[in-house]
Design an enzyme around this catalytic site. Sequence first.
Site, PDB file in Angstrom:
ATOM      1  N   ASP A 183       0.860  -1.184   0.000  1.00  0.00           N
ATOM      2  CA  ASP A 183       0.000   0.000   0.000  1.00  0.00           C
ATOM      3  C   ASP A 183       0.897   1.235   0.000  1.00  0.00           C
ATOM      4  O   ASP A 183       2.101   1.150   0.234  1.00  0.00           O
ATOM      5  CB  ASP A 183      -0.924   0.014   1.236  1.00  0.00           C
ATOM      6  CG  ASP A 183      -1.891   1.207   1.217  1.00  0.00           C
ATOM      7  OD1 ASP A 183      -2.374   1.571   0.125  1.00  0.00           O
ATOM      8  OD2 ASP A 183      -2.150   1.798   2.279  1.00  0.00           O
ATOM      9  N   SER A 184       0.267   2.380  -0.176  1.00  0.00           N
ATOM     10  CA  SER A 184       0.995   3.642  -0.082  1.00  0.00           C
ATOM     11  C   SER A 184       1.249   4.012   1.381  1.00  0.00           C
ATOM     12  O   SER A 184       1.939   4.995   1.641  1.00  0.00           O
ATOM     13  CB  SER A 184       0.165   4.751  -0.724  1.00  0.00           C
ATOM     14  OG  SER A 184      -1.043   4.895   0.002  1.00  0.00           O
TER      15      SER A 184
ATOM     16  N   TYR B 280      -0.639   8.478  -2.590  1.00  0.00           N
ATOM     17  CA  TYR B 280      -0.568   8.142  -4.015  1.00  0.00           C
ATOM     18  C   TYR B 280      -1.799   8.683  -4.751  1.00  0.00           C
ATOM     19  O   TYR B 280      -1.713   9.009  -5.922  1.00  0.00           O
ATOM     20  CB  TYR B 280      -0.536   6.621  -4.203  1.00  0.00           C
ATOM     21  CG  TYR B 280       0.785   5.944  -3.959  1.00  0.00           C
ATOM     22  CD1 TYR B 280       1.794   6.547  -3.217  1.00  0.00           C
ATOM     23  CD2 TYR B 280       1.017   4.674  -4.475  1.00  0.00           C
ATOM     24  CE1 TYR B 280       3.005   5.892  -3.003  1.00  0.00           C
ATOM     25  CE2 TYR B 280       2.216   4.013  -4.268  1.00  0.00           C
ATOM     26  CZ  TYR B 280       3.205   4.618  -3.533  1.00  0.00           C
ATOM     27  OH  TYR B 280       4.383   3.963  -3.324  1.00  0.00           O
ATOM     28  N   GLY B 281      -2.906   8.755  -4.064  1.00  0.00           N
ATOM     29  CA  GLY B 281      -4.180   9.116  -4.699  1.00  0.00           C
ATOM     30  C   GLY B 281      -4.259  10.539  -5.187  1.00  0.00           C
ATOM     31  O   GLY B 281      -5.227  10.939  -5.825  1.00  0.00           O
TER      32      GLY B 281
ATOM     33  N   CYS C 204      -4.422  -1.654  -2.004  1.00  0.00           N
ATOM     34  CA  CYS C 204      -4.530  -0.223  -2.350  1.00  0.00           C
ATOM     35  C   CYS C 204      -5.306  -0.126  -3.652  1.00  0.00           C
ATOM     36  O   CYS C 204      -4.886  -0.697  -4.671  1.00  0.00           O
ATOM     37  CB  CYS C 204      -3.130   0.361  -2.528  1.00  0.00           C
ATOM     38  SG  CYS C 204      -3.139   2.080  -3.091  1.00  0.00           S
ATOM     39  N   ASN C 205      -6.422   0.571  -3.614  1.00  0.00           N
ATOM     40  CA  ASN C 205      -7.226   0.735  -4.830  1.00  0.00           C
ATOM     41  C   ASN C 205      -6.524   1.617  -5.844  1.00  0.00           C
ATOM     42  O   ASN C 205      -6.592   1.384  -7.044  1.00  0.00           O
ATOM     43  CB  ASN C 205      -8.582   1.337  -4.472  1.00  0.00           C
ATOM     44  CG  ASN C 205      -9.446   0.373  -3.692  1.00  0.00           C
ATOM     45  OD1 ASN C 205     -10.237  -0.361  -4.274  1.00  0.00           O
ATOM     46  ND2 ASN C 205      -9.293   0.332  -2.377  1.00  0.00           N
ATOM     47  N   THR C 206      -5.853   2.644  -5.349  1.00  0.00           N
ATOM     48  CA  THR C 206      -5.183   3.582  -6.253  1.00  0.00           C
ATOM     49  C   THR C 206      -4.150   2.847  -7.105  1.00  0.00           C
ATOM     50  O   THR C 206      -4.050   3.073  -8.314  1.00  0.00           O
ATOM     51  CB  THR C 206      -4.517   4.703  -5.426  1.00  0.00           C
ATOM     52  OG1 THR C 206      -5.512   5.293  -4.594  1.00  0.00           O
ATOM     53  CG2 THR C 206      -3.915   5.768  -6.315  1.00  0.00           C
TER      54      THR C 206
ATOM     55  N   CYS D 239     -11.015   2.908  -0.837  1.00  0.00           N
ATOM     56  CA  CYS D 239      -9.653   3.285  -0.448  1.00  0.00           C
ATOM     57  C   CYS D 239      -9.427   2.547   0.854  1.00  0.00           C
ATOM     58  O   CYS D 239     -10.256   2.621   1.770  1.00  0.00           O
ATOM     59  CB  CYS D 239      -9.526   4.786  -0.241  1.00  0.00           C
ATOM     60  SG  CYS D 239      -7.959   5.256   0.550  1.00  0.00           S
ATOM     61  N   THR D 240      -8.322   1.829   0.936  1.00  0.00           N
ATOM     62  CA  THR D 240      -8.112   0.964   2.105  1.00  0.00           C
ATOM     63  C   THR D 240      -7.829   1.746   3.386  1.00  0.00           C
ATOM     64  O   THR D 240      -7.855   1.188   4.475  1.00  0.00           O
ATOM     65  CB  THR D 240      -6.968  -0.030   1.834  1.00  0.00           C
ATOM     66  OG1 THR D 240      -5.795   0.708   1.430  1.00  0.00           O
ATOM     67  CG2 THR D 240      -7.361  -0.999   0.733  1.00  0.00           C
ATOM     68  N   HIS D 241      -7.558   3.057   3.234  1.00  0.00           N
ATOM     69  CA  HIS D 241      -7.396   3.876   4.443  1.00  0.00           C
ATOM     70  C   HIS D 241      -8.739   4.111   5.153  1.00  0.00           C
ATOM     71  O   HIS D 241      -8.773   4.314   6.362  1.00  0.00           O
ATOM     72  CB  HIS D 241      -6.800   5.245   4.089  1.00  0.00           C
ATOM     73  CG  HIS D 241      -5.318   5.241   3.889  1.00  0.00           C
ATOM     74  ND1 HIS D 241      -4.697   4.611   2.842  1.00  0.00           N
ATOM     75  CD2 HIS D 241      -4.317   5.814   4.626  1.00  0.00           C
ATOM     76  CE1 HIS D 241      -3.387   4.796   2.935  1.00  0.00           C
ATOM     77  NE2 HIS D 241      -3.129   5.523   4.007  1.00  0.00           N
TER      78      HIS D 241
HETATM   79  N1  DGL Z   1      -4.871   3.241   0.443  1.00  0.00           N
HETATM   80  C1  DGL Z   1      -4.901   3.703  -0.888  1.00  0.00           C
HETATM   81  C2  DGL Z   1      -6.114   3.235  -1.660  1.00  0.00           C
HETATM   82  O1  DGL Z   1      -6.700   2.218  -1.351  1.00  0.00           O
HETATM   83  C3  DGL Z   1      -4.534   5.094  -1.268  1.00  0.00           C
HETATM   84  C4  DGL Z   1      -4.193   6.165  -0.302  1.00  0.00           C
HETATM   85  C5  DGL Z   1      -3.323   7.214  -0.938  1.00  0.00           C
HETATM   86  O2  DGL Z   1      -3.859   8.156  -1.527  1.00  0.00           O
HETATM   87  O3  DGL Z   1      -2.118   7.044  -0.872  1.00  0.00           O
HETATM   88  O4  DGL Z   1      -6.489   3.851  -2.631  1.00  0.00           O
END
Ligand code: DGL
Length: 256
Positions: free
Chosen positions: A10-11, A42-43, A73-75, A178-180
């Site tokens: 993940d990021s 990353y997003g 991480c979806n991004t 988003c996994t966050h």
């Molecule tokens: N956790 C990440 C996701 O699922 C992205 C968070 C980020 O922007 O870095 O998209």
Amino acid sequence: MDNRPIGIMDSGIGGLTVARVLHETYPEEGIVFLGDTKRNPYGERSRDDIVRFSFAIKDFLKEHQVKMILIACNTISFNVPPAFFEEDIPVIKMSMEVKMPEDAKRFAVFATPATIATHAHKAYFQKKYPQLDFVEVPCDGLAAAIERNADENTLSALVKQAAEEYHALDADTAIWSCTHYPLIADVFRKVLPKVRFLDPALPTVETGMDILRAHDALAGAMQEKVFYFTEGLENSAPLVKKIFGDVKVEKGALTL
Ligand code: DGL
């Protein structure tokens, strides 16, 4: 039987919500986790940056002899090119296969701007559930605020602002893409009390574990779990210990 660890990327700390589900459902599996806290979020970056960093994380995990990679991480999942998945081990992206409530009418996708820009969820959900009203909600700054452990007022304001701006206040169902975001599930539920939130972490883990099972590649005994972050162990280490107990948390460096 295969006792090599599962790589999770993940990021930052968001991927821990997927690692947590793996830990709860398959506690014996070893884990090598890399959260690129140094380059988060990353997003809000260009696709070129996302792709370059993601290949570097994949190399890091491969060097640790993992038997599979979960992209938590979806991004990353929806911005990397098809070549990213061409490996001799399975590389699993974030799932969208959530269980849609039968009475869902207005459905919202909460995700980072870079995930929403791909419209991957829009394509999937509009095809699978054409009867639903569908809204995309890019949440500017939210993953970064979660990453820096922002206070509840700040997080609530960001969720509320995005939900208002992108017409999600009257949604009845939503997915955290988003996994966050599951890390602040309570904040989402307070701001949007009528919304049922769906988390794709479990179907993601199940997709990967089904492949390992089919290849007789599950762990045969309890394996080690190690969590690497490229920066900011002071925020990530306490969270890791809270979820996983006494495991190793270390600084990791990417070769870019
Ligand atoms: N956790 C990440 C996701 O699922 C992205 C968070 C980020 O922007 O870095 O998209």
